[in-house]
Design a protein around this motif. Structure first.
Motif, PDB file in Angstrom:
ATOM      1  N   SER A 101      -2.910  -0.327  -7.262  1.00  0.00           N
ATOM      2  CA  SER A 101      -2.839  -1.707  -7.731  1.00  0.00           C
ATOM      3  C   SER A 101      -3.881  -2.031  -8.791  1.00  0.00           C
ATOM      4  CB  SER A 101      -2.989  -2.675  -6.555  1.00  0.00           C
ATOM      5  OG  SER A 101      -4.300  -2.655  -6.034  1.00  0.00           O
TER       6      SER A 101
ATOM      7  N   GLU B 195       0.809  -1.217   0.000  1.00  0.00           N
ATOM      8  CA  GLU B 195       0.000   0.000   0.000  1.00  0.00           C
ATOM      9  C   GLU B 195       0.845   1.271   0.000  1.00  0.00           C
ATOM     10  OE1 GLU B 195      -2.897  -0.163   3.099  1.00  0.00           O
ATOM     11  OE2 GLU B 195      -3.744  -2.064   2.409  1.00  0.00           O
ATOM     12  N   ARG B 196       2.078   1.184   0.434  1.00  0.00           N
ATOM     13  CA  ARG B 196       2.960   2.360   0.402  1.00  0.00           C
ATOM     14  C   ARG B 196       3.823   2.382  -0.858  1.00  0.00           C
ATOM     15  NH1 ARG B 196       8.078   2.115   4.496  1.00  0.00           N
ATOM     16  NH2 ARG B 196       9.076   3.265   2.819  1.00  0.00           N
TER      17      ARG B 196
ATOM     18  N   SER C  53      -7.215  -3.999  -2.316  1.00  0.00           N
ATOM     19  CA  SER C  53      -5.815  -3.592  -2.275  1.00  0.00           C
ATOM     20  C   SER C  53      -5.718  -2.090  -2.546  1.00  0.00           C
ATOM     21  CB  SER C  53      -5.007  -4.396  -3.301  1.00  0.00           C
ATOM     22  OG  SER C  53      -5.586  -4.307  -4.593  1.00  0.00           O
ATOM     23  N   SER C  54      -4.505  -1.565  -2.650  1.00  0.00           N
ATOM     24  CA  SER C  54      -4.314  -0.131  -2.840  1.00  0.00           C
ATOM     25  C   SER C  54      -4.916   0.344  -4.156  1.00  0.00           C
ATOM     26  CB  SER C  54      -2.824   0.212  -2.805  1.00  0.00           C
ATOM     27  OG  SER C  54      -2.182  -0.300  -3.964  1.00  0.00           O
ATOM     28  N   GLU C  55      -5.257   1.609  -4.229  1.00  0.00           N
ATOM     29  CA  GLU C  55      -5.842   2.160  -5.459  1.00  0.00           C
ATOM     30  C   GLU C  55      -4.898   1.984  -6.645  1.00  0.00           C
ATOM     31  OE1 GLU C  55      -8.952   3.206  -5.982  1.00  0.00           O
ATOM     32  OE2 GLU C  55      -9.268   2.526  -3.919  1.00  0.00           O
TER      33      GLU C  55
ATOM     34  N   LEU D 212       3.911  -4.387  -4.462  1.00  0.00           N
ATOM     35  CA  LEU D 212       2.907  -3.819  -5.356  1.00  0.00           C
ATOM     36  C   LEU D 212       2.973  -4.510  -6.714  1.00  0.00           C
ATOM     37  CD1 LEU D 212       0.744  -1.788  -6.220  1.00  0.00           C
ATOM     38  CD2 LEU D 212       2.608  -0.158  -6.716  1.00  0.00           C
TER      39      LEU D 212
END
Length: 324
Positions: free
Chosen positions: A294, A163-164, A290-292, A189
Motif C-alpha cells: 500500500s 493486506e492480501r 497498512s500492508s507494504e 487495497l
C-alpha cells in the motif's frame, strides 16, 4: 504512522455545528452509525444512498432513536449509485448546487465478496463500487472541499483484507478469472493506495486538506450478508450471522475508526486508522501500518492514472514527484 494516542470514543468528537458532511452508504451499518454520530455533534449530514427510500427510512429511524434531541444536526438524503458514474456525477452536481462548502467526505459504501457482477460502465462490481465510484465522487467534489475555509478531510473506508490484495493491472476487472475474495482484496487495497496518493497530491498543492484511510476491524453489518444472499446460500448466510454474533463488534464500534479519522485533531494526512484490540479486529481506534504494497508510490500513481482513464474524472492537483 503516528503513535497510539490512547482510548478514543465518540465522547471526544469535537463540535461540528455548521459543518457539512457527506457519508456514502449512510442508510445502514457503519455509514448509519457514523451519520448518527456526526448529527449528534451538530453537523449537517448528506446521506448518500443508493436507495432514497431506504435512506429516508434510516433518517426517520435516527430521528426516532434520538428523539430526546441528542442529534442536534440536520439530515438530508440524496441518491447516489456508485455503480453508475452518471449517478455519481448527478449527485455531485446536485450537492454543489445546494451547498457551498464540504468539510468531510466519508467514502464508506461498499460491496464485499459477491458473485461477479458489472457496473453500468462494465467494471467489475467490487472494484467499480468500492474504488472507482469513490474516486470519481471525490474528484467531482474536490472543488467543494478545497474551497471550504479551514481544514477539510476525505476518509476512505478500506478493510484489513486489503493486506492480501494486489492490483492486477493485466486483468483489473477479473474477466479472465474471478475469485470473490481476491477481487474484494484488490478493491480494498485500491482504497488505501488512493487515500495515500490523494494526500501526496494535497501536499504538493499545499491544500489545507487531509486524506486518510480506515478499516472497521470485524464489525457486524449487512455487508457480510450480501454475498450469501446473492448466491441464495442459506448455509453461508447462517454461518456468517453466527460469526457476527460471536466474534464481531457492533456497527457503532466499527464506525469509530472512520469517525476518529474524520474528526480527531491529532490525525495527520496519509494515516491508516483501525481498531487497536485483538488482531486489530475490535477495540478503540488508533493509527496503524497498512500492508507494504500500500506504500508503493509507483503502484499508486499507476492506479491513479488508470482510474482517471476509466472514470474520465481528473483532479486539478499537481502530480507528485515519482519515487526512486
Amino acid at each position: 504512522m503516528s503513535p497510539n494516542r490512547g482510548e478514543w470514543t465518540t465522547a471526544r468528537m469535537p463540535e461540528m455545528d455548521e459543518q457539512i458532511v457527506v457519508v456514502t452508504g449512510a442508510n445502514s451499518g457503519l455509514g448509519y452509525e457514523a451519520t448518527r454520530a456526526f448529527a449528534r455533534q451538530g453537523a449537517h449530514v448528506v446521506m448518500a444512498c443508493r436507495s432514497e427510500e431506504r435512506g429516508e427510512t434510516a433518517k426517520r429511524q435516527i430521528r426516532t432513536e434520538d428523539a430526546e434531541g441528542s442529534a442536534r444536526g440536520s439530515l438530508e438524503v440524496a441518491e447516489l449509485d456508485l455503480a453508475d458514474l452518471d449517478s455519481v456525477r448527478s449527485f455531485a452536481d446536485e450537492f454543489r448546487a445546494a451547498h457551498d462548502e464540504l468539510h468531510v467526505l466519508c467514502n464508506n459504501a461498499g460491496v464485499m465478496a459477491i458473485p461477479r457482477r458489472e457496473t453500468a460502465e462494465g467494471f467489475e462490481m467490487q472494484f467499480g463500487v468500492n474504488h472507482l465510484g469513490h474516486f470519481a465522487l471525490t474528484g467531482h467534489l474536490l472543488d467543494a472541499l478545497l474551497d471550504t475555509p479551514g481544514q477539510t478531510r476525505v476518509v476512505t473506508q478500506s478493510s484489513g483484507v486489503h493486506e492480501r490484495g494486489d492490483i492486477d493491472f493485466r486483468d483489473l476487472h477479473h474477466e479472465e478469472s474471478y475469485d470473490e475474495w481476491d477481487a474484494y482484496a484488490q478493491s480494498k487495497l485500491a482504497n488505501v493506495l488512493f487515500a495515500y496518493e490523494l494526500q501526496r497530491r494535497f501536499d504538493d498543492a499545499d491544500a489545507d486538506a487531509i486524506s486518510a484511510a480506515c478499516h472497521p476491524g470485524y464489525a457486524a453489518t449487512n455487508l457480510q450478508h450480501r454475498g450469501p444472499e446473492m448466491r441464495d446460500s442459506t448455509l453461508r448466510l447462517w454461518a456468517m450471522k453466527a460469526a457476527n454474533a460471536v466474534l464481531a463488534q457492533s456497527a457503532a464500534d466499527g464506525a469509530l475508526p472512520m469517525l476518529y479519522a474524520a474528526t480527531a485533531p491529532e490525525i495527520e494526512g496519509g494515516e491508516y486508522v483501525g481498531p487497536g484490540g485483538l488482531l486489530n479486529m475490535r477495540g478503540a481506534p488508533e493509527a496503524q501500518r497498512s500492508s507494504e504494497i500500500s506504500y508503493d508510490r509507483n503502484r499508486a500513481e499507476r492506479l491513479w492514472e488508470v482510474s482517471e482513464e476509466l472514470t474520465s474524472v481528473t483532479y486539478d492537483l499537481e502530480r507528485p514527484a515519482t519515487a526512486d
